[in-house]
Design an enzyme around this catalytic site. Structure first.
Site, PDB file in Angstrom:
ATOM      1  N   ARG A 139       0.786  -1.257   0.085  1.00  0.00           N
ATOM      2  CA  ARG A 139      -0.178   0.064  -0.119  1.00  0.00           C
ATOM      3  C   ARG A 139       0.764   1.254  -0.008  1.00  0.00           C
ATOM      4  O   ARG A 139       1.911   1.320   0.970  1.00  0.00           O
ATOM      5  CB  ARG A 139      -0.762   0.140   1.377  1.00  0.00           C
ATOM      6  CG  ARG A 139      -2.075  -0.914   1.360  1.00  0.00           C
ATOM      7  CD  ARG A 139      -2.912  -0.351   2.382  1.00  0.00           C
ATOM      8  NE  ARG A 139      -2.471  -0.010   3.460  1.00  0.00           N
ATOM      9  CZ  ARG A 139      -3.313   0.412   4.557  1.00  0.00           C
ATOM     10  NH1 ARG A 139      -4.828   0.354   4.337  1.00  0.00           N
ATOM     11  NH2 ARG A 139      -2.822   0.711   5.979  1.00  0.00           N
ATOM     12  N   THR A 153      -1.166   7.405  -0.566  1.00  0.00           N
ATOM     13  CA  THR A 153      -2.628   7.553  -1.422  1.00  0.00           C
ATOM     14  C   THR A 153      -3.317   6.092  -0.782  1.00  0.00           C
ATOM     15  O   THR A 153      -4.585   5.973  -1.024  1.00  0.00           O
ATOM     16  CB  THR A 153      -2.274   6.965  -2.885  1.00  0.00           C
ATOM     17  OG1 THR A 153      -1.566   6.018  -2.922  1.00  0.00           O
ATOM     18  CG2 THR A 153      -1.473   8.189  -3.474  1.00  0.00           C
ATOM     19  N   ASP A 172       0.215  -3.523  12.213  1.00  0.00           N
ATOM     20  CA  ASP A 172       0.533  -3.619  10.713  1.00  0.00           C
ATOM     21  C   ASP A 172       0.764  -5.336  10.717  1.00  0.00           C
ATOM     22  O   ASP A 172       1.709  -5.634  11.230  1.00  0.00           O
ATOM     23  CB  ASP A 172       1.964  -3.060  10.374  1.00  0.00           C
ATOM     24  CG  ASP A 172       2.185  -3.211   8.800  1.00  0.00           C
ATOM     25  OD1 ASP A 172       2.157  -2.284   8.161  1.00  0.00           O
ATOM     26  OD2 ASP A 172       2.473  -4.241   8.602  1.00  0.00           O
ATOM     27  N   ASP A 229       4.299  -6.507   9.404  1.00  0.00           N
ATOM     28  CA  ASP A 229       5.600  -6.117  10.283  1.00  0.00           C
ATOM     29  C   ASP A 229       5.455  -6.923  11.750  1.00  0.00           C
ATOM     30  O   ASP A 229       6.507  -7.313  12.093  1.00  0.00           O
ATOM     31  CB  ASP A 229       5.263  -4.620  10.873  1.00  0.00           C
ATOM     32  CG  ASP A 229       5.927  -3.605  10.044  1.00  0.00           C
ATOM     33  OD1 ASP A 229       6.693  -3.892   8.862  1.00  0.00           O
ATOM     34  OD2 ASP A 229       5.692  -2.460  10.013  1.00  0.00           O
TER      35      ASP A 229
HETATM   36  C1  PRP Z   1      -1.171  -4.730   4.220  1.00  0.00           C
HETATM   37  C2  PRP Z   1      -2.279  -6.186   4.471  1.00  0.00           C
HETATM   38  C3  PRP Z   1      -2.985  -5.933   3.268  1.00  0.00           C
HETATM   39  C4  PRP Z   1      -3.086  -4.447   2.920  1.00  0.00           C
HETATM   40  C5  PRP Z   1      -4.777  -4.293   3.485  1.00  0.00           C
HETATM   41  O1  PRP Z   1      -0.183  -4.780   3.413  1.00  0.00           O
HETATM   42  O2  PRP Z   1      -1.154  -7.156   4.281  1.00  0.00           O
HETATM   43  O3  PRP Z   1      -2.290  -6.580   1.975  1.00  0.00           O
HETATM   44  O4  PRP Z   1      -2.270  -3.774   3.764  1.00  0.00           O
HETATM   45  O5  PRP Z   1      -4.753  -2.964   3.299  1.00  0.00           O
HETATM   46  P1  PRP Z   1      -5.827  -2.475   2.085  1.00  0.00           P
HETATM   47  O6  PRP Z   1      -7.212  -3.234   2.263  1.00  0.00           O
HETATM   48  O7  PRP Z   1      -6.135  -0.849   2.616  1.00  0.00           O
HETATM   49  O8  PRP Z   1      -5.344  -2.602   0.861  1.00  0.00           O
HETATM   50  P2  PRP Z   1       0.955  -3.799   3.221  1.00  0.00           P
HETATM   51  O9  PRP Z   1       0.670  -2.990   2.120  1.00  0.00           O
HETATM   52  O10 PRP Z   1       1.351  -3.324   4.572  1.00  0.00           O
HETATM   53  O11 PRP Z   1       2.255  -4.806   2.676  1.00  0.00           O
HETATM   54  P3  PRP Z   1       2.891  -5.868   3.616  1.00  0.00           P
HETATM   55  O12 PRP Z   1       1.838  -7.237   3.464  1.00  0.00           O
HETATM   56  O13 PRP Z   1       4.125  -6.146   2.582  1.00  0.00           O
HETATM   57  O14 PRP Z   1       3.176  -5.476   4.811  1.00  0.00           O
HETATM   58  N1  URA Z   2      -2.729  -3.253   6.798  1.00  0.00           N
HETATM   59  C1  URA Z   2      -2.398  -3.752   8.220  1.00  0.00           C
HETATM   60  O1  URA Z   2      -1.328  -4.587   7.944  1.00  0.00           O
HETATM   61  N2  URA Z   2      -3.042  -3.384   9.227  1.00  0.00           N
HETATM   62  C2  URA Z   2      -4.122  -2.585   9.227  1.00  0.00           C
HETATM   63  O2  URA Z   2      -4.739  -2.210  10.078  1.00  0.00           O
HETATM   64  C3  URA Z   2      -4.566  -2.172   7.655  1.00  0.00           C
HETATM   65  C4  URA Z   2      -3.778  -2.317   6.663  1.00  0.00           C
END
Ligand code: PRP
Ligand code: URA
Length: 211
Positions: free
Chosen positions: A106, A110, A202, A205
């Site tokens: 993400r 944005t 997160d 993380d």
């Molecule tokens: C997090 C999570 C989803 C997304 C959800 O990923 O694992 O993929 O955010 O958010 P959304 O519904 O608003 O799109 P992130 O972008 O943090 O990446 P990661 O899995 O690499 O940590």
């Molecule tokens: N992605 C995450 O990992 N946590 C949230 O709460 C939203 C998006």
């Protein structure tokens, strides 16, 4: 239990483990193991309607017709990177499943999903595709992932997450009304940064210990 456009898997074991995962002091290794355990329980429910066919087998006493999973091997599609936290337990339960990956992050400004990787198995149109990501927040990531998997031929899909925001359920349902959502809980709302409240922070993380 069905809650508007998502099925909430409210089994007591799932709910207990999810509570442990939400706690801010739960260590990375415990968080990861709890997610693996919950993924088994989620899949158990999600796979309830997998088709069976009868096969002749021989017990030590006699022959019989007995049910086995039918059709083409199912396909898990993990939305990287947090999706991999759900994937391992699911593969423990269905070791012969095929696996696809959609790499998305993400954009922090944005909140749009940015793709950096895509690889899925062949014959997606003949398989049940179970797309997995622990978090359904704005739904930008899950909508983009399902768009890509559909463009690669998938017709029969389910989406499985751990936590969902009402905003995400609504957006996903509008974009992909044919794809049922399964979640362990629906939380209250999103904050200004697109994080689920009360949530668990997160997910990536916390799974990989990157913060
Ligand atoms: C997090 C999570 C989803 C997304 C959800 O990923 O694992 O993929 O955010 O958010 P959304 O519904 O608003 O799109 P992130 O972008 O943090 O990446 P990661 O899995 O690499 O940590
Ligand atoms: N992605 C995450 O990992 N946590 C949230 O709460 C939203 C998006």
């Amino acid at each position: 239990m069905s809650n508007a456009d998502a099925t909430v898997i409210d089994h007591p074991l799932v709910q207990h483990k999810l509570t442990l995962m939400r706690m801010k002091d739960t260590p990375t290794a415990v968080f990861r193991e709890l997610l693996r355990e919950i993924s088994l329980l989620l899949l158990y429910e999600v796979a309830r309607d997998l088709p069976l066919v009868m096969e002749e087998i021989e017990t030590p006493l006699e022959k019989m017709q007995s049910p086995v999973l039918g059709g083409k091997k199912l396909c898990f599609v993990s939305i990287l990177r947090a999706g991999d936290g759900l994937l391992q337990g699911m593969l423990d339960l269905v070791p012969s499943a095929r696996v696809g990956h959609v790499g998305l992050y993400r954009d922090p400004e944005t909140l749009e999903a940015v793709e950096y990787y895509f690889k899925v198995p062949h014959s997606l149109g003949e398989r049940l595709c179970i797309v997995v990501d622990p978090m359904l927040a704005t739904a930008h990531s899950s909508i983009a992932a399902v768009d890509r998997v559909k463009a690669a031929g998938a017709r029969n899909l389910k989406f499985v997450c751990l936590l969902a925001a009402p905003e995400g359920i609504q957006a996903f349902g509008q974009a992909h009304p044919d794809v049922p959502i399964y979640t362990a809980a629906i939380d209250r709302e999103l904050n200004d940064h697109g994080y689920i409240l009360p949530g668990l922070g997160d997910a990536g993380d916390r799974i990989f210990g990157t913060k």
